[in-house]
Design a protein around this motif. Structure first.
Motif, PDB file in Angstrom:
ATOM      1  N   ALA A 100     -68.800  20.453  -8.471  1.00  0.00           N
ATOM      2  CA  ALA A 100     -69.109  19.728  -9.704  1.00  0.00           C
ATOM      3  C   ALA A 100     -70.612  19.578  -9.877  1.00  0.00           C
ATOM      4  O   ALA A 100     -71.151  19.722 -10.991  1.00  0.00           O
ATOM      5  N   ILE A 101     -71.316  19.293  -8.773  1.00  0.00           N
ATOM      6  CA  ILE A 101     -72.771  19.175  -8.828  1.00  0.00           C
ATOM      7  C   ILE A 101     -73.393  20.496  -9.272  1.00  0.00           C
ATOM      8  O   ILE A 101     -74.331  20.536 -10.067  1.00  0.00           O
ATOM      9  N   PHE A 102     -72.855  21.599  -8.759  1.00  0.00           N
ATOM     10  CA  PHE A 102     -73.388  22.912  -9.096  1.00  0.00           C
ATOM     11  C   PHE A 102     -73.277  23.183 -10.595  1.00  0.00           C
ATOM     12  O   PHE A 102     -74.221  23.695 -11.218  1.00  0.00           O
ATOM     13  N   ILE A 103     -72.154  22.832 -11.199  1.00  0.00           N
ATOM     14  CA  ILE A 103     -71.961  23.049 -12.639  1.00  0.00           C
ATOM     15  C   ILE A 103     -73.009  22.264 -13.433  1.00  0.00           C
ATOM     16  O   ILE A 103     -73.635  22.785 -14.365  1.00  0.00           O
ATOM     17  N   GLY A 104     -73.212  21.003 -13.064  1.00  0.00           N
ATOM     18  CA  GLY A 104     -74.221  20.195 -13.753  1.00  0.00           C
ATOM     19  C   GLY A 104     -75.627  20.695 -13.519  1.00  0.00           C
ATOM     20  O   GLY A 104     -76.472  20.644 -14.420  1.00  0.00           O
ATOM     21  N   ALA A 105     -75.891  21.197 -12.318  1.00  0.00           N
ATOM     22  CA  ALA A 105     -77.226  21.705 -11.999  1.00  0.00           C
ATOM     23  C   ALA A 105     -77.542  22.965 -12.798  1.00  0.00           C
ATOM     24  O   ALA A 105     -78.677  23.166 -13.238  1.00  0.00           O
ATOM     25  N   VAL A 106     -76.536  23.830 -12.999  1.00  0.00           N
ATOM     26  CA  VAL A 106     -76.735  25.032 -13.816  1.00  0.00           C
ATOM     27  C   VAL A 106     -77.091  24.635 -15.245  1.00  0.00           C
ATOM     28  O   VAL A 106     -77.995  25.202 -15.866  1.00  0.00           O
ATOM     29  N   PHE A 107     -76.375  23.635 -15.780  1.00  0.00           N
ATOM     30  CA  PHE A 107     -76.688  23.141 -17.120  1.00  0.00           C
ATOM     31  C   PHE A 107     -78.124  22.628 -17.191  1.00  0.00           C
ATOM     32  O   PHE A 107     -78.852  22.901 -18.156  1.00  0.00           O
ATOM     33  N   TYR A 108     -78.545  21.909 -16.162  1.00  0.00           N
ATOM     34  CA  TYR A 108     -79.882  21.314 -16.163  1.00  0.00           C
ATOM     35  C   TYR A 108     -80.974  22.369 -16.028  1.00  0.00           C
ATOM     36  O   TYR A 108     -81.946  22.373 -16.780  1.00  0.00           O
ATOM     37  N   ILE A 109     -80.819  23.283 -15.097  1.00  0.00           N
ATOM     38  CA  ILE A 109     -81.908  24.195 -14.779  1.00  0.00           C
ATOM     39  C   ILE A 109     -82.129  25.250 -15.861  1.00  0.00           C
ATOM     40  O   ILE A 109     -83.267  25.675 -16.103  1.00  0.00           O
ATOM     41  N   PHE A 110     -81.045  25.660 -16.566  1.00  0.00           N
ATOM     42  CA  PHE A 110     -81.165  26.759 -17.523  1.00  0.00           C
ATOM     43  C   PHE A 110     -81.107  26.311 -18.986  1.00  0.00           C
ATOM     44  O   PHE A 110     -81.116  27.160 -19.874  1.00  0.00           O
ATOM     45  N   ASN A 111     -81.047  25.015 -19.242  1.00  0.00           N
ATOM     46  CA  ASN A 111     -80.912  24.528 -20.618  1.00  0.00           C
ATOM     47  C   ASN A 111     -82.093  24.971 -21.475  1.00  0.00           C
ATOM     48  O   ASN A 111     -83.246  24.689 -21.166  1.00  0.00           O
ATOM     49  N   ALA A 112     -81.799  25.670 -22.585  1.00  0.00           N
ATOM     50  CA  ALA A 112     -82.859  26.198 -23.457  1.00  0.00           C
ATOM     51  C   ALA A 112     -83.701  25.096 -24.068  1.00  0.00           C
ATOM     52  O   ALA A 112     -84.871  25.320 -24.406  1.00  0.00           O
ATOM     53  N   ALA A 113     -83.136  23.893 -24.211  1.00  0.00           N
ATOM     54  CA  ALA A 113     -83.907  22.783 -24.773  1.00  0.00           C
ATOM     55  C   ALA A 113     -85.104  22.430 -23.905  1.00  0.00           C
ATOM     56  O   ALA A 113     -86.100  21.888 -24.388  1.00  0.00           O
ATOM     57  N   LEU A 114     -85.021  22.752 -22.616  1.00  0.00           N
ATOM     58  CA  LEU A 114     -86.086  22.405 -21.684  1.00  0.00           C
ATOM     59  C   LEU A 114     -87.073  23.543 -21.430  1.00  0.00           C
ATOM     60  O   LEU A 114     -87.959  23.407 -20.599  1.00  0.00           O
ATOM     61  N   MET A 115     -86.912  24.673 -22.120  1.00  0.00           N
ATOM     62  CA  MET A 115     -87.741  25.841 -21.816  1.00  0.00           C
ATOM     63  C   MET A 115     -89.230  25.525 -21.807  1.00  0.00           C
ATOM     64  O   MET A 115     -89.971  25.950 -20.920  1.00  0.00           O
ATOM     65  N   ASP A 116     -89.677  24.761 -22.785  1.00  0.00           N
ATOM     66  CA  ASP A 116     -91.111  24.500 -22.903  1.00  0.00           C
ATOM     67  C   ASP A 116     -91.678  23.754 -21.697  1.00  0.00           C
ATOM     68  O   ASP A 116     -92.868  23.898 -21.392  1.00  0.00           O
ATOM     69  N   GLY A 283     -79.338  12.088 -17.245  1.00  0.00           N
ATOM     70  CA  GLY A 283     -78.093  11.353 -17.459  1.00  0.00           C
ATOM     71  C   GLY A 283     -76.982  12.256 -17.943  1.00  0.00           C
ATOM     72  O   GLY A 283     -75.823  12.115 -17.530  1.00  0.00           O
ATOM     73  N   VAL A 284     -77.314  13.204 -18.818  1.00  0.00           N
ATOM     74  CA  VAL A 284     -76.315  14.146 -19.325  1.00  0.00           C
ATOM     75  C   VAL A 284     -75.774  15.008 -18.185  1.00  0.00           C
ATOM     76  O   VAL A 284     -74.568  15.272 -18.097  1.00  0.00           O
ATOM     77  N   ALA A 285     -76.666  15.452 -17.304  1.00  0.00           N
ATOM     78  CA  ALA A 285     -76.243  16.272 -16.163  1.00  0.00           C
ATOM     79  C   ALA A 285     -75.275  15.494 -15.271  1.00  0.00           C
ATOM     80  O   ALA A 285     -74.292  16.056 -14.766  1.00  0.00           O
ATOM     81  N   ILE A 286     -75.531  14.205 -15.082  1.00  0.00           N
ATOM     82  CA  ILE A 286     -74.629  13.383 -14.272  1.00  0.00           C
ATOM     83  C   ILE A 286     -73.262  13.271 -14.943  1.00  0.00           C
ATOM     84  O   ILE A 286     -72.212  13.305 -14.276  1.00  0.00           O
ATOM     85  N   VAL A 287     -73.247  13.157 -16.263  1.00  0.00           N
ATOM     86  CA  VAL A 287     -71.971  13.125 -16.999  1.00  0.00           C
ATOM     87  C   VAL A 287     -71.209  14.422 -16.782  1.00  0.00           C
ATOM     88  O   VAL A 287     -69.994  14.422 -16.502  1.00  0.00           O
ATOM     89  N   ILE A 288     -71.902  15.557 -16.901  1.00  0.00           N
ATOM     90  CA  ILE A 288     -71.246  16.867 -16.732  1.00  0.00           C
ATOM     91  C   ILE A 288     -70.715  17.021 -15.306  1.00  0.00           C
ATOM     92  O   ILE A 288     -69.604  17.515 -15.089  1.00  0.00           O
ATOM     93  N   MET A 289     -71.498  16.586 -14.334  1.00  0.00           N
ATOM     94  CA  MET A 289     -71.050  16.649 -12.941  1.00  0.00           C
ATOM     95  C   MET A 289     -69.796  15.802 -12.725  1.00  0.00           C
ATOM     96  O   MET A 289     -68.862  16.203 -12.016  1.00  0.00           O
ATOM     97  N   THR A 290     -69.791  14.618 -13.344  1.00  0.00           N
ATOM     98  CA  THR A 290     -68.634  13.729 -13.190  1.00  0.00           C
ATOM     99  C   THR A 290     -67.393  14.323 -13.852  1.00  0.00           C
ATOM    100  O   THR A 290     -66.290  14.294 -13.280  1.00  0.00           O
ATOM    101  N   LEU A 291     -67.561  14.863 -15.051  1.00  0.00           N
ATOM    102  CA  LEU A 291     -66.433  15.509 -15.722  1.00  0.00           C
ATOM    103  C   LEU A 291     -65.914  16.690 -14.901  1.00  0.00           C
ATOM    104  O   LEU A 291     -64.702  16.901 -14.789  1.00  0.00           O
ATOM    105  N   ALA A 292     -66.852  17.456 -14.312  1.00  0.00           N
ATOM    106  CA  ALA A 292     -66.463  18.618 -13.509  1.00  0.00           C
ATOM    107  C   ALA A 292     -65.722  18.205 -12.248  1.00  0.00           C
ATOM    108  O   ALA A 292     -64.902  18.969 -11.719  1.00  0.00           O
TER     109      ALA A 292
END
Length: 420
Positions: A100-116, A283-292
């Motif tokens: 579950a942590i891995f799924i949230g971490a993938v969302f966090y590390i590759f999120n296009a919103a954070l590219m800059d 916080g969003v990543a923690i939500v995704i990890m929890t859902l996963a």
């Protein structure tokens, strides 16, 4: 995952500085080290927006590497990876499963919103603020109260958004913790002090940095940030009902964390950038990890569906960034060539700039290439600008947008400038 991230973002090294970055690089190297120490230690709000942690990054790297862009990007990317690791450690303390942590971490590390945040040095303030906020929270979870407070202090001195961190920690204690309130007292005292000073002493009375406590401003910012999170219009609002649907206190903590850290940004409609999700997205990543952890297969499937769309947005943003930065590089490179042949020049008049390049970027670029401060930089519409050029006192910088070329002219006394 880290190796894939570095490969995907290797083109960032071929980019170039923005106007904000050049502006800071024009003065940061000339600030004494003791001033950074005093700024870091001071409990007072600094109206000049001096952020000693992030500005020292510019101070040190500009001295060491001058205009070598890749040297500024590498620390950003390494720190982003460090933030993923800190988030991973926090998730483990929240008893989340590894998959579950891995799924949230993938969302966090590759999120296009954070590219800059790992492509543009101007966002080093957000990256470092996130680092120290995560470190403070992790240390709190290990009951290292003093070290946690020190990390919080560094977070605030990186960017003011960290003023909301004590509320995040208090939410953890209320929802998941042991109701340990006494160690939080110094956190809230510091947060209250910085918050009140920021509101009362903010010199920005009617500009992009002014807080707008209005429903119209709130509607504008909520629409913007909720649309940027998943690169889908208003999709971020889907987080709000989750605490009432999924019976897991970690969902409450994750959603509350995202909202609390986003609150100051919601009243700044004049300064809206997707990269500002850098800290609240924790916080969003923690939500995704929890859902996963509850719905591993479903969340993995959603992640697989989202990633291609996310990569399309990432690719579009990357092309646009490189296009703009190519023009910036051409502008500054020509200034560098001119500075080598005229090291004593101190007066400049400019007309035209690369797209998205503001006047402070021109002044900052000149300070950078001459490694000095105090140059006179005027726009051509200034009443005295044309006269200074025609008297041979100032250099004329003309940007030709059709060929993306800076033309530098050194008139002699009596030359006439063509009409603009």
């Amino acid at each position: 995952m880290a190796v894939l991230f570095l490969i995907l973002n290797a083109p960032a090294y071929t980019g170039y500085f923005q106007d904000d970055e050049l502006d800071i690089m024009g003065w940061a190297p000339f600030v004494r080290a003791s001033d950074f120490v005093r700024g870091l230690a001071s409990p007072r709000f600094i109206p000049s927006n001096f952020r000693p942690v992030g500005h020292y990054y510019y101070h040190l790297l500009t001295i060491l590497f001058h205009l070598h862009f890749a040297a500024f990007v590498i620390p950003l990317q390494m720190t982003h990876l460090l933030n993923v690791w800190l988030l991973w450690m926090i998730a483990q303390k929240l008893d989340l499963k590894t998959a579950a942590i891995f799924i949230g971490a993938v969302f966090y590390i590759f999120n296009a919103a954070l590219m800059d945040v790992y492509w543009k040095p101007m966002y080093v303030f957000d990256v470092l603020c996130t680092t120290f906020c995560l470190l403070s929270l992790l240390l709190w979870l290990h009951k290292r109260w003093i070290l946690s407070f020190v990390a919080f202090w560094f977070a605030y001195k990186s960017k003011e958004l960290a003023v909301m961190l004590p509320f995040v920690i208090a939410t953890y204690e209320f929802v998941l913790g042991q109701k340990l309130w006494k160690p939080l007292i110094p956190f809230f005292l510091a947060s209250l002090s910085f918050g009140l000073q920021g509101l009362l002493l903010n010199p920005n009375k009617d500009n992009a940095y002014t807080f707008r406590f209005q429903l119209g401003a709130l509607g504008k910012t909520v629409s913007f940030y909720s649309s940027k999170l998943f690169s889908l219009r208003l999709a971020g609002l889907a987080l709000l009902p989750l605490p009432f649907v999924v019976r897991d206190r970690r969902i409450w903590f994750g959603v509350s964390t995202a909202i609390l850290l986003l609150i100051p940004l919601l009243f700044l409609p004049g300064r809206m950038f997707a990269a500002y999700w850098c800290l609240p997205v924790v916080g969003v990543a923690i939500v995704i990890m929890t859902l996963a952890s509850h719905y591993k297969t479903a969340m993995a499937a959603l992640l697989i569906l989202w990633l291609p769309w996310n990569m399309i947005q990432f690719h579009r943003a990357r092309l646009e960034t490189l296009r703009l930065e190519k023009a910036n590089r051409a502008y500054v490179a020509e200034l560098e060539r001119f500075a080598r042949s005229t090291p004593t020049q101190r007066s400049f008049v400019y007309d035209g700039r690369p797209e998205g390049f503001h006047p402070w970027g021109v002044a900052g670029a000149i300070s950078c290439v001459y490694r000095a401060v105090g140059q006179q930089v005027l726009y051509i519409d200034d009443p005295s600008a044309r006269q200074r050029v025609e008297r041979g006192e100032a250099v004329w910088l003309h940007w030709d947008p059709s060929v993306h070329e800076l033309q530098i002219r050194t008139p002699v006394h009596g030359d006439q400038l063509p009409p603009l």
